[in-house]
Design an enzyme around this catalytic site. Sequence first.
Site, mmCIF file in Angstrom:
data_model
loop_
_atom_site.group_PDB
_atom_site.id
_atom_site.type_symbol
_atom_site.label_atom_id
_atom_site.label_comp_id
_atom_site.label_asym_id
_atom_site.label_seq_id
_atom_site.Cartn_x
_atom_site.Cartn_y
_atom_site.Cartn_z
ATOM 1 N N GLY A 227 0.799 -1.221 0.000
ATOM 2 C CA GLY A 227 0.000 0.000 0.000
ATOM 3 C C GLY A 227 0.827 1.263 0.000
ATOM 4 N N GLY A 228 2.071 1.186 -0.476
ATOM 5 C CA GLY A 228 2.888 2.390 -0.594
ATOM 6 C C GLY A 228 3.232 3.023 0.735
ATOM 7 C CB SER A 314 3.163 -3.235 -3.383
ATOM 8 O OG SER A 314 3.170 -1.902 -3.842
#
Length: 622
Positions: A227-228, A314
Amino acid sequence: MEIAEQASSRTPRPGPSRRSAWFWVPLVLLVALVLVLGWLNKTPWWGWGLVAVLLVAFVLTSSWWLRRGVALRAGAWLVAGAVVAGTVVLAHPGPQLRVAGGAEREATQPVETAEGPVTGVRNDAGTVEIFAGVPYAEPPVGELRWQAPQPPEPRSEVLVADRFSAAPVQATTTFATRALSQTIDIPLEETFLNPYPVDEDSLYLNIWRPAGAASADLPVIVYVPGGGFATGSGALPLYDGEALASTGEAVVITINYRLGVLGFLSHPELAAESEYGASGNYGILDQVAALEWVRQNIAAFGGDPGRVTVAGESAGGESVCILGATPLAEGLVDGIIGSSGACMGTEGNTEDGDQSDSRAVAEDAGARLAQELGVDTVAELRELPVDRITEAAEAVGPHWRPSVDGYVLDRSPAEIYAAGDQLDVPTMVGSNADELSIVKAFPPESVTPEEYRATAQEEYGEDAAAFLDLYPGESEEQVLDSMLQAQADRVFTRAMYRWARLQKDSGEAPAYLYFFTHTPPDEGLQEYGAYHGAEVMYAFRNLGADDDADYAQADYLLRDQLSGYWLNFARTGDPNGAGLPGWSTFADAPEQVMQLGVPSGMAARPRPAAIDYWMGYRGPIA
């Protein structure tokens, strides 16, 4: 004459029995507006009831305001439109904690942890026991905001772990995001658009174990959400560990950790007050604390504390890469699975395109945040409400992510891996074929071929010609495709390749590299190919957990292959096993990858000329 004038003055204006276009046309338009807004907003039944009451009240009062002048009638409709439309927009579904277990919600036997006993719930089939919302640290609130996580307090009562905790503080759904999800097919909608309540009190983990596994010594998979470093939650259905645990081959855990400015604020005053003389990276320290809890407690759940694999996609992939680079995770990690995210970028200033800030830049960003908020001390920062802090953080810039702080990381992670100072554990990493394809759903402002070439010349100088050969731009459409491909090659494919190569060059433990090429069969997403995150549902055996695609036999075969590789790797450090295509180590086949698709098998590594270009690039790189 007087009598006529008096009669005229007593003539009534149009009332309910003589309603004209002044009433019916605006009313129809208002109802149409309400229906559209309510559908876009996913308005629940109680919201529709409230809107209906307002509309009825407005109609009943019309006998009064329809008798007035044009200005008052027009004003009444404007007020009605604003009130009713505002109500239907505000009446949206409230976020709810996700409940664990099946329909019967049968409780498990208590499990003794270091903090006290805990009970979970079983799934409907009785094959998996779920312990959701188990605290691994004290709530990081008040004086504990921006401090290293503290161990949870012991308790004598039984903790009922039957629902997932709030998500870490992040953006929640808005009218715009709800409307977006109603109008276009968003992949992994619940993953991208957090549906749960958020709270600073969110340092919890979730455990799925096979039924009867109390003393099984099973390998453990700890999953770090992506989720960055700005969004994400271990409660998301995409990461649900039930299907993977139901194989009977592993205990599965998901965790929460602090995000954004609450997880990654650096400040000189914070460094001065800490025991270790540094600040920032609290989200990474949370992950370490969760792993320490696992080492101490997982045997009671049937897991082997000596076989713990960390996995993530991610920002989760970047996290497990950092866990492999920090000495704080020594003895806590026995294997790493990294997907579409790594820590192989440059250190410097994230505003200039580097992946991480230096300590000086990170602390300067923290000082600028305090200035933006009009406070002088960390004590004052800790007293401010969260929404004020997060709003100001957006104005400061992109600094709220891992930095080289001198404690969690004493150098950039890429330097640590290159020097052979990483945790030398088996490593399985890779990326997807169409990492940035989703950007096409919201394309950036168009760039002309002339502008594209000029920018390339400015950024890459003497290497611009080579760049343009790899990423041509003869039309605006080709420019967009090349821009997305360049970013995907640079940030994802290059990073995962470099990670595997550095592990091979500087470590003894094997590295395995993959490339996921399969397009999930969601009808609305075919144009996006093997998009960012597409592989996660296959690895977790969760096809359909966050979409409604019509999966075919090939999808279930790929699911079994990828989840099989995960389980084998968690058990032995080697993904290979019976019935699976053979997967060579990076050392044995440096020019090949495991291509995960239909069919799967070893294949030439993707886009070698482009990846080699970025391997030699010396500019800022994320």
